[in-house]
Design an enzyme around this catalytic site. Structure first.
Site, mmCIF file in Angstrom:
data_model
loop_
_atom_site.group_PDB
_atom_site.id
_atom_site.type_symbol
_atom_site.label_atom_id
_atom_site.label_comp_id
_atom_site.label_asym_id
_atom_site.label_seq_id
_atom_site.Cartn_x
_atom_site.Cartn_y
_atom_site.Cartn_z
ATOM 1 N N HIS A 77 0.818 -1.211 0.000
ATOM 2 C CA HIS A 77 0.000 0.000 0.000
ATOM 3 C C HIS A 77 0.853 1.262 0.000
ATOM 4 O O HIS A 77 0.509 2.246 -0.650
ATOM 5 C CB HIS A 77 -0.932 -0.005 1.217
ATOM 6 C CG HIS A 77 -1.998 1.039 1.164
ATOM 7 N ND1 HIS A 77 -3.005 1.025 0.232
ATOM 8 C CD2 HIS A 77 -2.209 2.139 1.931
ATOM 9 C CE1 HIS A 77 -3.806 2.067 0.425
ATOM 10 N NE2 HIS A 77 -3.345 2.757 1.445
ATOM 11 N N HIS A 82 -9.980 3.542 -1.572
ATOM 12 C CA HIS A 82 -10.231 3.220 -0.164
ATOM 13 C C HIS A 82 -11.125 1.984 -0.123
ATOM 14 O O HIS A 82 -12.189 1.973 0.495
ATOM 15 C CB HIS A 82 -10.875 4.411 0.551
ATOM 16 C CG HIS A 82 -10.092 4.832 1.760
ATOM 17 N ND1 HIS A 82 -10.666 5.165 2.956
ATOM 18 C CD2 HIS A 82 -8.756 4.954 1.949
ATOM 19 C CE1 HIS A 82 -9.738 5.487 3.833
ATOM 20 N NE2 HIS A 82 -8.566 5.369 3.244
ATOM 21 N N ASN A 83 -10.646 0.922 -0.777
ATOM 22 C CA ASN A 83 -11.476 -0.252 -1.012
ATOM 23 C C ASN A 83 -11.696 -1.107 0.225
ATOM 24 O O ASN A 83 -12.837 -1.382 0.615
ATOM 25 C CB ASN A 83 -10.846 -1.102 -2.117
ATOM 26 C CG ASN A 83 -10.657 -0.327 -3.410
ATOM 27 O OD1 ASN A 83 -11.396 0.611 -3.690
ATOM 28 N ND2 ASN A 83 -9.659 -0.708 -4.191
ATOM 29 N N ARG A 107 -6.857 16.191 0.981
ATOM 30 C CA ARG A 107 -5.588 16.640 1.590
ATOM 31 C C ARG A 107 -4.452 16.586 0.577
ATOM 32 O O ARG A 107 -3.561 17.444 0.578
ATOM 33 C CB ARG A 107 -5.261 15.796 2.827
ATOM 34 C CG ARG A 107 -6.164 16.090 4.006
ATOM 35 C CD ARG A 107 -5.601 15.529 5.318
ATOM 36 N NE ARG A 107 -5.482 14.086 5.297
ATOM 37 C CZ ARG A 107 -6.480 13.238 5.548
ATOM 38 N NH1 ARG A 107 -7.679 13.707 5.829
ATOM 39 N NH2 ARG A 107 -6.289 11.942 5.524
ATOM 40 N N GLN A 113 -7.362 10.672 11.129
ATOM 41 C CA GLN A 113 -7.532 11.543 9.964
ATOM 42 C C GLN A 113 -7.357 13.027 10.305
ATOM 43 O O GLN A 113 -7.311 13.425 11.462
ATOM 44 C CB GLN A 113 -8.919 11.318 9.368
ATOM 45 C CG GLN A 113 -9.130 9.902 8.866
ATOM 46 C CD GLN A 113 -8.263 9.575 7.666
ATOM 47 O OE1 GLN A 113 -8.497 10.056 6.569
ATOM 48 N NE2 GLN A 113 -7.258 8.742 7.876
ATOM 49 N N TYR A 164 4.578 0.161 -2.932
ATOM 50 C CA TYR A 164 4.389 -0.141 -4.357
ATOM 51 C C TYR A 164 5.459 -1.114 -4.869
ATOM 52 O O TYR A 164 5.935 -1.005 -5.985
ATOM 53 C CB TYR A 164 4.425 1.142 -5.185
ATOM 54 C CG TYR A 164 3.146 1.946 -5.164
ATOM 55 C CD1 TYR A 164 2.737 2.647 -6.276
ATOM 56 C CD2 TYR A 164 2.324 1.994 -4.037
ATOM 57 C CE1 TYR A 164 1.560 3.397 -6.278
ATOM 58 C CE2 TYR A 164 1.163 2.721 -4.012
ATOM 59 C CZ TYR A 164 0.771 3.429 -5.129
ATOM 60 O OH TYR A 164 -0.394 4.149 -5.118
ATOM 61 N N SER A 188 -3.972 -0.268 -6.168
ATOM 62 C CA SER A 188 -4.605 -1.019 -5.094
ATOM 63 C C SER A 188 -4.624 -2.493 -5.472
ATOM 64 O O SER A 188 -5.383 -2.912 -6.350
ATOM 65 C CB SER A 188 -6.040 -0.516 -4.863
ATOM 66 O OG SER A 188 -6.704 -1.319 -3.902
ATOM 67 N N ASP A 231 -4.548 7.704 -12.691
ATOM 68 C CA ASP A 231 -5.117 6.357 -12.790
ATOM 69 C C ASP A 231 -5.255 5.692 -11.427
ATOM 70 O O ASP A 231 -4.368 5.757 -10.589
ATOM 71 C CB ASP A 231 -4.292 5.471 -13.730
ATOM 72 C CG ASP A 231 -2.812 5.431 -13.386
ATOM 73 O OD1 ASP A 231 -2.434 5.960 -12.321
ATOM 74 O OD2 ASP A 231 -2.027 4.889 -14.172
#
Length: 747
Positions: free
Chosen positions: A47, A93-94, A114, A313, A50, A535, A495
């Site tokens: 996450h 945000h799956n 943000r 957050q 990569y 993701s 993307d």
């Protein structure tokens, strides 16, 4: 003394491999302690790091004459002339949304906003791309309802309008929904561009926003694994959004950036304080020392591990010019946003954590921010051999095309999405120029100018499942086509790449093919990729979603008079098809809805023709020739014509001359590079002239009328013999199309 077995259990439990643990020891030239291992575990998760995608992302085109900032920062930036620029990015945000849809979607919106104002840009619009399972399932309805409410609740509170998006429903997303959020901001000529960088040894490091709590701890690791039944028990990994704080934070941060007192700024997203500090230090080739005792916390007795891995957050990290701390504090106090000095920049390249004068962790920032790069095995899936042999012509022809068209209009993938967008305050900010649903793109006016920007998100994942390269290229083409039909010149792409487990050879092959497809289309259409999100591990109980590369795109409208919408405008206007009707049914909505099949060869995409069709359409709009423009996509030409009628509240009489194609293929085939336009008859000759000059196939197919949509097929050109395919009132089309999703969500 910690035994070798205990050490192994620690790094294994944190999701690190033996090889990765050895690399960490090499980077540090010693054995790391547990806190240091935790920092590596989140930064080297897929996450954040990569590690399975970076090797392939380099194939994407990222440069162009109008690109001011490409990948590598919080968001990309493109020039739109006159000293103005657009900042935009998409994020997923799956996994959080699959467990807690309201909180997951809300924090997805907050996080992507943000990324925009961290660059110094004021957010002006949001978009979303959503995927769920069959709406007949109460759980899927609960997910959709929660996700939409979360996005609306956050966006409406911070007064950033959600002006466009897409939603698809398919069984492949039943166990793992997709919630992708895109945000767009504007920079003016006097606005400084901010970056996430730490430089200047001795400069203070400050944290602002919500005090750090225990919500979201290990969220990055949670997003880097497959969803299982155990995932439902990890609700603590889902942070909550604080939109009221987010609204104040936007204003405070923008004012702080304009003050000139900041060296760098970074939001605390995935991996929280760890990622923001490590990435800022690595970009600036400096170090950062943080005092755990100075970090504001919202809960008692929080450990350094919890503080560093929390994903609470609405938090930001700043590097401030020495001596300017009081000025920055005054700005944040004025906006009622907590702020505190929590550390300093160093020149040793280390992320150092201290408490009560003792060093708790000391890690090279570059090592944290540079996860290993992997090249997994790749293999073409076996299922492609079978589906590529399927011939749609072998299926029986529907007996009643009136009912078939209504059946397609009632499909949630095609039906009106007003149940969703009516929950968003699209008028917030006062700059949305076209209500949602009237075009295939959102339109935002640029204050003080006659310009506007068009915004789109697109992906037909069914086509990507059948042919990842072609399907991904088609997503780029459709996003650009939707912008062009609204009057905007496509500029650049962000993307959102959603896939299953990349360690499976078939999934990694899909990902690799997708990258190639996006690259080819972006090269041809001159739309470089300036940022995005990957993701992986979107699987449930070992079953992956369809490969879903969501394409977010921004375009420029130089004159608001060029804004074009989809609905027919005037009785008597001529209806013209730009492009060719090839009757390709592979992977179509028709096959899925009518025959329950996802199979066949998807439509072929000729990118050279696509570019010509788009250029012709945009030129015709700018010249004032056309009254409406609507691309053909899901449901084919029949659905595109029906939507033009519905949105314009007018009918049409259409005659299709391709007699060698079956009625189903003629009406519902989803060949690419097609746009339906309407225009006054006296302007037709000029459009035909432009089409001839640019080498674009053009067919006059009908005329706008009142009352009903009538589509006939010419079966005998010599005797002008026609067969009626569709004859439906606009009211019947409209009630079916508008009510489909609402009826399922509000029984």
């Amino acid at each position: 003394m910690v035994s070798e077995k205990q050490k192994r259990n620690i790094w294994e439990e944190m999701g690190l491999t033996a090889e990765e643990y050895q690399q960490i020891e090499k980077h540090m030239d010693r054995t790391p302690n547990e806190l240091e291992l935790a920092l590596f575990s989140v930064m080297w998760s897929e996450h954040c790091g990569y590690k399975y995608s970076r090797a392939l992302l380099g194939r994407l085109p990222t440069e162009g004459s109008h690109v001011l900032q490409g990948p590598g920062e919080n968001a990309g930036i493109v020039d739109i002339h006159d000293g103005q620029a657009v900042v935009f990015k998409i994020e997923s945000h799956n996994h959080p949304s699959a467990i807690e849809p309201y909180a997951g979607a809300a924090t997805g919106v907050g996080g992507i906003l943000r990324d925009i104002f961290t660059m110094g840009a004021r957010p002006v619009a949001g978009l979303n791309s959503l995927r769920f399972g069959n709406l007949a399932d109460p759980h899927q309805r609960w997910l959709l309802e929660g996700a939409v409410a979360g996005m609306a609740g956050y966006g409406n509170t911070v007064e950033v309008p959600m002006i466009a998006g897409e939603i698809y429903f398919d069984d492949s997303y039943s166990g793992n929904c997709l919630v992708n959020a895109m945000a767009v901001g504007l920079l003016d000529k006097d606005d400084p561009i901010a970056k996430g960088i730490a430089t200047g040894a001795g400069n203070p490091v400050m944290a602002a926003g919500t005090p750090t709590g225990r919500d979201g701890i290990e969220g990055a690791a949670f997003a880097s694994g497959e969803l299982t039944e155990e995932s439902q028990e990890r609700r603590s990994a889902i942070p909550k959004g604080y939109p009221e704080m987010g609204k104040r934070l936007i204003e405070a941060c923008l004012e702080a950036i304009k003050s000139g007192h900041l060296v760098g700024i970074q939001d605390m997203g995935a991996a929280g304080l760890t990622s923001s500090a490590a990435e800022m230090a690595a970009r600036g080739q400096h170090g950062i020392e943080l005092d755990m005792d100075l970090i504001p916390v919202g809960e008692p007795d929080m450990t350094p591990y919890e503080i560093m891995l929390s994903e609470t957050q609405e938090r930001m990290l700043f590097v401030v010019k020495a001596g300017c701390e009081a000025a920055i504090e005054a700005i944040f106090n004025r906006w009622d946003v907590p702020i505190a000095t929590v550390g300093r920049v160093t020149d040793d390249g280390l992320l150092r954590l201290t408490s009560s004068g003792k060093v708790l962790a000391e890690v090279p920032a570059q090592a944290l921010a540079s996860a290993p790069i992997y090249h997994p095995n790749s293999r073409r899936p076996d299922y492609l051999d079978e589906i590529s042999q399927f011939e749609p012509a072998s299926l029986p022809e529907p007996e009643d095309h009136n009912q078939t068209l209504l059946q397609l209009l009632a499909s949630p993938n095609i039906a009106s999405k007003e149940w969703v967008f009516q929950q968003y305050d699209y008028s917030a900010g006062g700059n949305a120029l076209v209500p949602p649903g009237l075009t295939g793109a959102g339109i935002i006016g640029i204050t003080g100018t006659n310009k506007a920007i068009g915004l789109s998100v697109d992906c037909n994942a069914r086509l990507c499942y059948l042919d990842p390269a072609s399907g991904a290229a088609a997503a780029v083409a459709e996003a650009a086509r939707n912008l062009v039909c609204s009057g905007a010149k496509p500029l650049a792409v962000t993307d959102g790449l959603n896939f299953g487990n990349p360690e499976k050879p078939e999934i990694y092959w899909q990902f690799s093919q997708t990258i190639d497809g996006i690259a080819e289309a972006c090269h041809m259409l001159d739309t470089p990729v300036i940022g995005g999100n990957v993701s992986f591990y979107n699987e449930s109980n070992g079953k992956a979603i369809y490969p879903t590369p969501v394409i977010g795109m921004v375009g420029l409208i130089e004159d608001r008079a060029h804004i074009c919408t989809q609905g027919f405008k005037q009785v008597g206007d001529t209806i013209v098809l730009l492009g060719e009707n090839l009757g390709e049914l592979g992977g179509s909505e028709y096959l899925q809805v009518v025959h329950g099949l996802v199979t066949g060869c998807p439509p072929k995409l000729d990118l050279a023709l696509e570019k010509k069709v788009q250029d012709l359409c945009l030129a015709a709009i700018k010249e004032g020739l056309v009254s409406s423009a609507h691309d053909c996509s899901e449901g084919g030409l029949a659905v595109a014509l029906a939507e033009c009628c519905i949105l314009g509240e007018l009918g049409a009489k259409v005659t299709l001359k391709e007699s060698v194609i079956s009625k189903a293929a003629l009406l519902y085939g989803e060949s690419h590079s097609r746009i339906v336009v309407s225009l006054p008859s006296e302007k037709l000759q000029r459009l035909q002239q432009l089409a001839k000059e640019q080498g674009v196939p053009l067919s006059v197919i009908g005329q706008v009328e009142a009352g009903s949509l009538r589509i006939t097929q010419l079966v005998d050109g010599k005797n002008n013999t026609e067969e009626i395919c569709v004859n439906l009132s606009v009211q019947e089309l409209k009630s079916t199309w508008r009510g489909a999703i609402k009826c399922q969500m509000e029984p």
